[in-house]
Enzyme design. Sequence first.
Site, PDB file in Angstrom:
ATOM      1  N   ARG A   1      48.865  30.427  31.493  1.00  0.00           N
ATOM      2  CA  ARG A   1      49.603  31.293  32.406  1.00  0.00           C
ATOM      3  C   ARG A   1      50.933  30.715  32.859  1.00  0.00           C
ATOM      4  O   ARG A   1      51.748  31.417  33.450  1.00  0.00           O
ATOM      5  CB  ARG A   1      48.733  31.653  33.624  1.00  0.00           C
ATOM      6  CG  ARG A   1      48.365  30.495  34.497  1.00  0.00           C
ATOM      7  CD  ARG A   1      47.290  30.879  35.499  1.00  0.00           C
ATOM      8  NE  ARG A   1      47.818  31.406  36.741  1.00  0.00           N
ATOM      9  CZ  ARG A   1      47.073  31.693  37.807  1.00  0.00           C
ATOM     10  NH1 ARG A   1      45.770  31.544  37.776  1.00  0.00           N
ATOM     11  NH2 ARG A   1      47.599  32.144  38.911  1.00  0.00           N
TER      12      ARG A   1
ATOM     13  N   ARG B   1      38.306  32.050  50.002  1.00  0.00           N
ATOM     14  CA  ARG B   1      37.969  31.390  48.739  1.00  0.00           C
ATOM     15  C   ARG B   1      37.981  29.893  48.998  1.00  0.00           C
ATOM     16  O   ARG B   1      38.937  29.372  49.570  1.00  0.00           O
ATOM     17  CB  ARG B   1      39.003  31.740  47.669  1.00  0.00           C
ATOM     18  CG  ARG B   1      38.764  30.958  46.387  1.00  0.00           C
ATOM     19  CD  ARG B   1      39.643  31.428  45.271  1.00  0.00           C
ATOM     20  NE  ARG B   1      41.003  30.951  45.408  1.00  0.00           N
ATOM     21  CZ  ARG B   1      41.989  31.302  44.591  1.00  0.00           C
ATOM     22  NH1 ARG B   1      41.756  32.151  43.601  1.00  0.00           N
ATOM     23  NH2 ARG B   1      43.204  30.839  44.743  1.00  0.00           N
TER      24      ARG B   1
ATOM     25  N   ASN C   1      44.296  37.089  36.823  1.00  0.00           N
ATOM     26  CA  ASN C   1      45.292  36.123  36.329  1.00  0.00           C
ATOM     27  C   ASN C   1      44.613  35.112  35.415  1.00  0.00           C
ATOM     28  O   ASN C   1      45.048  34.856  34.287  1.00  0.00           O
ATOM     29  CB  ASN C   1      45.947  35.366  37.491  1.00  0.00           C
ATOM     30  CG  ASN C   1      46.515  36.289  38.542  1.00  0.00           C
ATOM     31  OD1 ASN C   1      46.752  37.455  38.269  1.00  0.00           O
ATOM     32  ND2 ASN C   1      46.722  35.778  39.740  1.00  0.00           N
ATOM     33  N   ASP C   2      43.541  34.519  35.923  1.00  0.00           N
ATOM     34  CA  ASP C   2      42.851  33.523  35.099  1.00  0.00           C
ATOM     35  C   ASP C   2      41.991  34.182  34.030  1.00  0.00           C
ATOM     36  O   ASP C   2      41.878  33.663  32.920  1.00  0.00           O
ATOM     37  CB  ASP C   2      42.014  32.589  35.973  1.00  0.00           C
ATOM     38  CG  ASP C   2      42.874  31.499  36.582  1.00  0.00           C
ATOM     39  OD1 ASP C   2      43.664  30.908  35.820  1.00  0.00           O
ATOM     40  OD2 ASP C   2      42.777  31.265  37.792  1.00  0.00           O
TER      41      ASP C   2
ATOM     42  N   ARG D   1      43.829  32.227  49.836  1.00  0.00           N
ATOM     43  CA  ARG D   1      43.990  31.074  48.932  1.00  0.00           C
ATOM     44  C   ARG D   1      44.033  29.818  49.810  1.00  0.00           C
ATOM     45  O   ARG D   1      45.108  29.311  50.134  1.00  0.00           O
ATOM     46  CB  ARG D   1      45.281  31.223  48.124  1.00  0.00           C
ATOM     47  CG  ARG D   1      45.223  32.278  47.021  1.00  0.00           C
ATOM     48  CD  ARG D   1      46.470  32.214  46.139  1.00  0.00           C
ATOM     49  NE  ARG D   1      46.285  32.898  44.877  1.00  0.00           N
ATOM     50  CZ  ARG D   1      46.749  34.127  44.603  1.00  0.00           C
ATOM     51  NH1 ARG D   1      47.428  34.784  45.507  1.00  0.00           N
ATOM     52  NH2 ARG D   1      46.553  34.673  43.421  1.00  0.00           N
TER      53      ARG D   1
ATOM     54  N   CYS E   1      41.330  40.824  42.529  1.00  0.00           N
ATOM     55  CA  CYS E   1      42.319  40.156  43.380  1.00  0.00           C
ATOM     56  C   CYS E   1      43.410  39.480  42.564  1.00  0.00           C
ATOM     57  O   CYS E   1      44.264  38.799  43.113  1.00  0.00           O
ATOM     58  CB  CYS E   1      41.656  39.155  44.321  1.00  0.00           C
ATOM     59  SG  CYS E   1      40.847  37.805  43.460  1.00  0.00           S
TER      60      CYS E   1
ATOM     61  N   GLU F   1      36.601  34.948  36.789  1.00  0.00           N
ATOM     62  CA  GLU F   1      37.873  34.632  36.144  1.00  0.00           C
ATOM     63  C   GLU F   1      37.679  33.817  34.873  1.00  0.00           C
ATOM     64  O   GLU F   1      38.634  33.478  34.195  1.00  0.00           O
ATOM     65  CB  GLU F   1      38.838  33.948  37.125  1.00  0.00           C
ATOM     66  CG  GLU F   1      38.234  32.840  37.951  1.00  0.00           C
ATOM     67  CD  GLU F   1      39.165  32.335  39.057  1.00  0.00           C
ATOM     68  OE1 GLU F   1      40.336  32.732  39.110  1.00  0.00           O
ATOM     69  OE2 GLU F   1      38.707  31.509  39.858  1.00  0.00           O
TER      70      GLU F   1
ATOM     71  N   HIS G   1      52.855  30.465  39.853  1.00  0.00           N
ATOM     72  CA  HIS G   1      52.846  30.552  41.311  1.00  0.00           C
ATOM     73  C   HIS G   1      54.212  30.948  41.879  1.00  0.00           C
ATOM     74  O   HIS G   1      54.284  31.528  42.948  1.00  0.00           O
ATOM     75  CB  HIS G   1      52.210  29.303  41.907  1.00  0.00           C
ATOM     76  CG  HIS G   1      50.724  29.319  41.663  1.00  0.00           C
ATOM     77  ND1 HIS G   1      50.151  28.695  40.579  1.00  0.00           N
ATOM     78  CD2 HIS G   1      49.729  30.002  42.277  1.00  0.00           C
ATOM     79  CE1 HIS G   1      48.838  28.958  40.581  1.00  0.00           C
ATOM     80  NE2 HIS G   1      48.563  29.743  41.603  1.00  0.00           N
TER      81      HIS G   1
HETATM   82  C1  PEP Z   1      43.297  34.898  39.626  1.00  0.00           C
HETATM   83  O1  PEP Z   1      43.072  33.977  38.842  1.00  0.00           O
HETATM   84  O2  PEP Z   1      43.456  36.088  39.266  1.00  0.00           O
HETATM   85  C2  PEP Z   1      43.416  34.622  41.078  1.00  0.00           C
HETATM   86  C3  PEP Z   1      43.514  35.603  41.960  1.00  0.00           C
HETATM   87  O3  PEP Z   1      43.443  33.318  41.471  1.00  0.00           O
HETATM   88  P1  PEP Z   1      44.750  32.366  41.395  1.00  0.00           P
HETATM   89  O4  PEP Z   1      45.910  33.222  40.943  1.00  0.00           O
HETATM   90  O5  PEP Z   1      44.927  31.799  42.755  1.00  0.00           O
HETATM   91  O6  PEP Z   1      44.332  31.367  40.378  1.00  0.00           O
HETATM   92 MG    MG Z   2      42.409  32.084  39.588  1.00  0.00          MG
END
Ligand code: PEP
Ligand code: MG
Length: 567
Positions: A463, A330, A452-453, A294, A500, A429, A189
Amino acid sequence: MSRLLKGVAASGGVAVGPIHLYRHELPPLPQGEPEDADAEVERFHQAVERVAAHLGRLEEKTRAEIGDDAAQIFSAHALFLEDPSLTDPIEEEIRRGAYAEAAVAEVAERVAGEFEAMEEEYFAARAADIRDLGTQILRELLGVGQPDLSGLSEPSIIVAYDLTPSDTALIPPGMALGFCTMVGSAVSHTAILARSLGIPAVVGIGEVDATAGTTAVLDGDAGTVLLDPSEDEVASARAEIERQERERAEAIAHAKEPAATIDGHLVEVVANVGGVEDAVRAAESGAEGVGLVRTEFMFLDRADLPDEDEQVEAYRAIMGPFPTGPVVFRTLDVGGDKQLPAVEIAPELNPFLGKRGIRLTLAEPEIFRTQLRAILRAGAGRMVQVMFPMVASPAEVRAARRILEEVEAELDRAGIERATDIEVGVMIEVPSAALMADLLADEVDFFSIGTNDLTQYTLAVDRTNPVVAPLADALHPAVLRLIRQVVEAAHEKGRWVGVCGELAGDPLATPVLVGLSVDELSMSPPSVPIVKSRIRALSRENCRELARECLAADDPAEVRRILAAAS
Ligand code: PEP
Ligand code: MG
């Protein structure tokens, strides 16, 4: 001699400047016995006064910038400072012959331990507050002040072990040239925050052995930090900064125009936002809507949950800059590395594989209902999109949709105005969701791929773990193959697909995502102009060919070579 440190590229761009070391560690405490106990007690009281003044400043700033509820954390801390159950035993300890530092450290730990042992959750949670306050008093006694960045007066590259949203919120505008953290990965983050602020960042660099004020060149694209650069190295970094600024200015000049490839294929470019400031920035950057709100960002860092009216207000404010564009809310995505102080999740060995996202909201339906009511109320009179995170199977979507329908009926019965033009989507994800996209497409109107996930779960790479950060590459052919599968399954059923995750904002990835027929790209606001200008330079046909080559590659490095050669 210059020294090159290698980390993980987290937010693009180059920065040159002095480093500011942002340290949380405390110097050693004084040993032995002080000569004058009265003077020690007085020193303790003065330190408490300085902490109270500091908390007052934080409270004021937070109230002005975030709101009353968030500011209350600091007023609650200030009350503890006056509590005799904390201050009396410290004074007694000093009078028994301890230095103020030793007395504070010992008593704060003891009182925190007593709180921790209490049955009631509320009191147990106060242990962390007491420890935090103890540390603040100790910092004043030791003369190192509070480690906040609000006093930064020279534009600097901030080097820290890690940075939280509250650390960065205090940085005066223009004072952060770049961020360099010892831990973190490209999708941690901290990295997401740096990208949304448009500040170059390198994370996961490990121990940085340098003194404050040392000149550094930080390259957020290469993931490097050069300490003590030569004059030539500084000059070439400055030239690169100028080149990037020119390219950016050119992209910004056309940011509000649509993004179509040279053969006329339109791609929707929207933004990821965490609050109203991001939404304003997104609209200014040319985003056509919001592809991901978010919402959990307004639940974190506070002791209580925002009530329905507060949420309605916040969601309306986020939609404000986009009166006609799409806005995808979301639902709460906590768990994993995002813990909610107001909701207790029992300790988990693997929180990323635990009670997270939709699993948590289905288990806590009251939180979920309140949020859904707020989204529907905020969306009255316009179209609104609701998206569920961390979905692993169709049954979860059906359960969530049932609750959504109940909430709609409840609002109607009460005669409360609400959105009626609603699209429902899910984040893709979790690999199981990607593999079952054909069946999930029957349950929803759209998908948004959270790379990302999806990368973390597909490649089994945490991550947030810097040791394996270089493996967490969303351009891995396995991730690209899942994206292809999801897009094909969705299009077959007439559903649209967005991306996203951070991959969507990486200009290197634009051709492959266009070639895979992704309909919408959602990214941090500063990336919008550059990605739009990249799309305008592409031919869809070439992108399709490029995507085929990338899908046939056997590792992410090869994908990167293919894409670099084509750009
Ligand atoms: C992701 O997982 O790609 C995503 C956009 O959600 P976050 O990064 O908030 O987990
Ligand atoms: Mg995510």
